[in-house]
Design a protein around this motif. Structure first.
Motif, PDB file in Angstrom:
ATOM      1  N   THR A 133     -10.588  -3.814  -0.854  1.00  0.00           N
ATOM      2  CA  THR A 133     -10.009  -3.901  -2.159  1.00  0.00           C
ATOM      3  C   THR A 133      -9.083  -4.761  -2.110  1.00  0.00           C
ATOM      4  O   THR A 133      -8.765  -6.007  -3.018  1.00  0.00           O
ATOM      5  CB  THR A 133      -8.669  -2.250  -2.033  1.00  0.00           C
ATOM      6  OG1 THR A 133      -9.872  -1.249  -2.904  1.00  0.00           O
ATOM      7  CG2 THR A 133      -8.352  -2.928  -3.756  1.00  0.00           C
ATOM      8  N   TYR A 171      -2.735  -4.116  -9.608  1.00  0.00           N
ATOM      9  CA  TYR A 171      -2.547  -2.866  -9.470  1.00  0.00           C
ATOM     10  C   TYR A 171      -4.282  -1.752  -9.034  1.00  0.00           C
ATOM     11  O   TYR A 171      -5.033  -1.582 -10.364  1.00  0.00           O
ATOM     12  CB  TYR A 171      -1.481  -1.699 -10.209  1.00  0.00           C
ATOM     13  CG  TYR A 171      -1.036  -0.675 -10.101  1.00  0.00           C
ATOM     14  CD1 TYR A 171      -0.839  -0.498  -8.668  1.00  0.00           C
ATOM     15  CD2 TYR A 171      -1.096   0.688 -11.091  1.00  0.00           C
ATOM     16  CE1 TYR A 171      -0.865   1.494  -8.709  1.00  0.00           C
ATOM     17  CE2 TYR A 171      -1.112   2.182 -10.837  1.00  0.00           C
ATOM     18  CZ  TYR A 171      -0.976   2.121  -9.150  1.00  0.00           C
ATOM     19  OH  TYR A 171      -0.266   3.525  -9.555  1.00  0.00           O
ATOM     20  N   ARG A 172      -4.205  -1.608  -8.253  1.00  0.00           N
ATOM     21  CA  ARG A 172      -5.228  -0.401  -8.339  1.00  0.00           C
ATOM     22  C   ARG A 172      -5.275   1.367  -7.936  1.00  0.00           C
ATOM     23  O   ARG A 172      -4.728   0.648  -6.698  1.00  0.00           O
ATOM     24  CB  ARG A 172      -6.123  -1.834  -6.830  1.00  0.00           C
ATOM     25  CG  ARG A 172      -6.847  -2.737  -6.761  1.00  0.00           C
ATOM     26  CD  ARG A 172      -7.245  -3.101  -8.901  1.00  0.00           C
ATOM     27  NE  ARG A 172      -7.614  -4.447  -8.360  1.00  0.00           N
ATOM     28  CZ  ARG A 172      -8.999  -5.023  -8.248  1.00  0.00           C
ATOM     29  NH1 ARG A 172      -9.689  -4.435  -7.194  1.00  0.00           N
ATOM     30  NH2 ARG A 172      -9.216  -6.527  -8.661  1.00  0.00           N
ATOM     31  N   VAL A 191      -1.596  -1.071  -4.290  1.00  0.00           N
ATOM     32  CA  VAL A 191      -2.477  -0.045  -3.640  1.00  0.00           C
ATOM     33  C   VAL A 191      -1.996   1.152  -3.789  1.00  0.00           C
ATOM     34  O   VAL A 191      -1.176   1.242  -2.599  1.00  0.00           O
ATOM     35  CB  VAL A 191      -4.030  -0.490  -2.508  1.00  0.00           C
ATOM     36  CG1 VAL A 191      -4.915   0.521  -2.799  1.00  0.00           C
ATOM     37  CG2 VAL A 191      -4.300  -2.236  -2.754  1.00  0.00           C
ATOM     38  N   HIS A 192      -2.825   2.173  -4.104  1.00  0.00           N
ATOM     39  CA  HIS A 192      -2.269   3.902  -4.386  1.00  0.00           C
ATOM     40  C   HIS A 192      -3.127   4.396  -4.424  1.00  0.00           C
ATOM     41  O   HIS A 192      -4.579   4.199  -5.603  1.00  0.00           O
ATOM     42  CB  HIS A 192      -0.827   3.627  -5.208  1.00  0.00           C
ATOM     43  CG  HIS A 192       0.303   4.551  -4.651  1.00  0.00           C
ATOM     44  ND1 HIS A 192       0.703   4.787  -3.897  1.00  0.00           N
ATOM     45  CD2 HIS A 192       0.012   6.259  -5.822  1.00  0.00           C
ATOM     46  CE1 HIS A 192       1.332   6.143  -3.701  1.00  0.00           C
ATOM     47  NE2 HIS A 192       0.803   6.896  -4.705  1.00  0.00           N
ATOM     48  N   TYR A 207      -9.168  -8.862  -2.799  1.00  0.00           N
ATOM     49  CA  TYR A 207      -7.528  -9.090  -3.541  1.00  0.00           C
ATOM     50  C   TYR A 207      -7.466 -11.083  -2.997  1.00  0.00           C
ATOM     51  O   TYR A 207      -7.375 -11.917  -3.749  1.00  0.00           O
ATOM     52  CB  TYR A 207      -6.686  -8.235  -3.955  1.00  0.00           C
ATOM     53  CG  TYR A 207      -5.375  -9.052  -4.075  1.00  0.00           C
ATOM     54  CD1 TYR A 207      -5.063  -9.418  -6.200  1.00  0.00           C
ATOM     55  CD2 TYR A 207      -4.421  -9.872  -3.129  1.00  0.00           C
ATOM     56  CE1 TYR A 207      -4.177 -10.271  -5.870  1.00  0.00           C
ATOM     57  CE2 TYR A 207      -3.466 -10.711  -4.246  1.00  0.00           C
ATOM     58  CZ  TYR A 207      -3.678 -10.959  -5.483  1.00  0.00           C
ATOM     59  OH  TYR A 207      -1.996 -11.062  -5.704  1.00  0.00           O
ATOM     60  N   LEU A 224     -10.016   0.545   0.604  1.00  0.00           N
ATOM     61  CA  LEU A 224      -8.565  -0.021   1.007  1.00  0.00           C
ATOM     62  C   LEU A 224      -9.527  -1.360   0.993  1.00  0.00           C
ATOM     63  O   LEU A 224      -8.839  -2.467   1.310  1.00  0.00           O
ATOM     64  CB  LEU A 224      -7.982   1.051   1.802  1.00  0.00           C
ATOM     65  CG  LEU A 224      -6.156   0.064   2.060  1.00  0.00           C
ATOM     66  CD1 LEU A 224      -5.957  -0.032   1.278  1.00  0.00           C
ATOM     67  CD2 LEU A 224      -5.539   0.617   3.182  1.00  0.00           C
ATOM     68  N   VAL A 253       0.272  -1.245  -0.443  1.00  0.00           N
ATOM     69  CA  VAL A 253       0.017   0.542  -0.001  1.00  0.00           C
ATOM     70  C   VAL A 253       0.576   1.395   0.028  1.00  0.00           C
ATOM     71  O   VAL A 253       1.935   1.113   1.021  1.00  0.00           O
ATOM     72  CB  VAL A 253      -0.699   0.172   1.156  1.00  0.00           C
ATOM     73  CG1 VAL A 253      -1.484   1.206   1.304  1.00  0.00           C
ATOM     74  CG2 VAL A 253      -1.894  -1.278   0.940  1.00  0.00           C
ATOM     75  N   VAL A 278      -7.507   4.034  -5.558  1.00  0.00           N
ATOM     76  CA  VAL A 278      -7.766   4.280  -5.555  1.00  0.00           C
ATOM     77  C   VAL A 278      -8.193   6.001  -5.215  1.00  0.00           C
ATOM     78  O   VAL A 278      -7.257   6.872  -5.509  1.00  0.00           O
ATOM     79  CB  VAL A 278      -8.054   4.075  -3.685  1.00  0.00           C
ATOM     80  CG1 VAL A 278      -9.314   4.313  -3.150  1.00  0.00           C
ATOM     81  CG2 VAL A 278      -7.492   2.908  -3.575  1.00  0.00           C
TER      82      VAL A 278
END
Length: 213
Positions: A202, A182-183, A152-153, A206, A199, A130, A185
């Protein structure tokens, strides 16, 4: 959730541990952000990751790096914190000898340490990263990245440019035999302060996908 004290290279380290009822439950180690910037195991992103892994059947630990809270020692700018993480994983494995998989997750500085641990411990077969500080810290050691994982970013991260993280994810995605999810937000800043439920959803989605046979 029980408080634990375990030994690291520079003395005692303080953590929190949730043990799953399943004898072969997967294990997950959660790493916190920069100790000199207020990073502790009680950080909201760290706690969200801890809770998410626990709710999906993992035995999970979060802990304070050396020099934070009741953890002994002094900040070492990376190498010492990697040693702390290795000690934490050793402790978890000693109590979970039958774990069917091993994961590592981290937030910000913790994700940089987590990815280094991933490179050194072949038993780790999944990760969640993250807000990895790409462009701030060097991630070139991921050559090749040994495991699939989730990055995650936040689209409005003011500390780590989203373009740098997208570039890192793209580079890792080119490697064979792994998959990088790669997600981004939308609207989230570096701390995900207004986006913790997103978060959690997400990461949870996963994990469910990854754990499905």
């Amino acid at each position: 959730m029980p408080e634990i004290i375990f030994n690291g290279a520079e003395g005692r380290l303080e953590g929190r541990y949730k043990h799953s009822s399943a004898s072969d439950a997967p294990i997950a180690l959660i790493l916190s952000p920069h100790p000199q910037k207020g990073g502790t195991m009680n950080n909201k992103v760290v706690y969200t990751l801890f809770h998410t892994f626990a709710s999906h059947g993992f035995s999970v630990m979060r802990f304070n790096f050396r020099g934070v809270g009741r953890s002994q020692g002094t900040f070492d700018n990376g190498p010492g914190e990697l040693s702390d993480a290795a000690s934490a994983l050793d402790w978890m494995q000693s109590y979970n000898a039958n774990a069917r998989s091993c994961w590592v997750a981290g937030f910000s500085f913790g994700s940089w340490i987590a990815m280094q641990l991933l490179m050194r411990r072949p038993e780790i077969n999944g990760f969640v990263s993250v807000a990895p500080p790409a462009g701030v810290h060097d991630f070139s050691f991921l050559a090749p990245c040994p495991s699939s994982g989730l990055i995650v970013h936040g689209s409005r991260d003011g500390m780590v440019a989203e373009a740098n993280v997208a570039r890192l994810a793209g580079k890792l995605s080119q490697q064979k035999n792994i998959k990088i999810d790669y997600r981004v937000v939308a609207g989230a800043g570096h701390t995900f302060s207004e986006h913790l439920p997103v978060l959690q959803d997400t990461v949870g989605a996963y994990l469910r996908e990854s754990l499905t046979p």
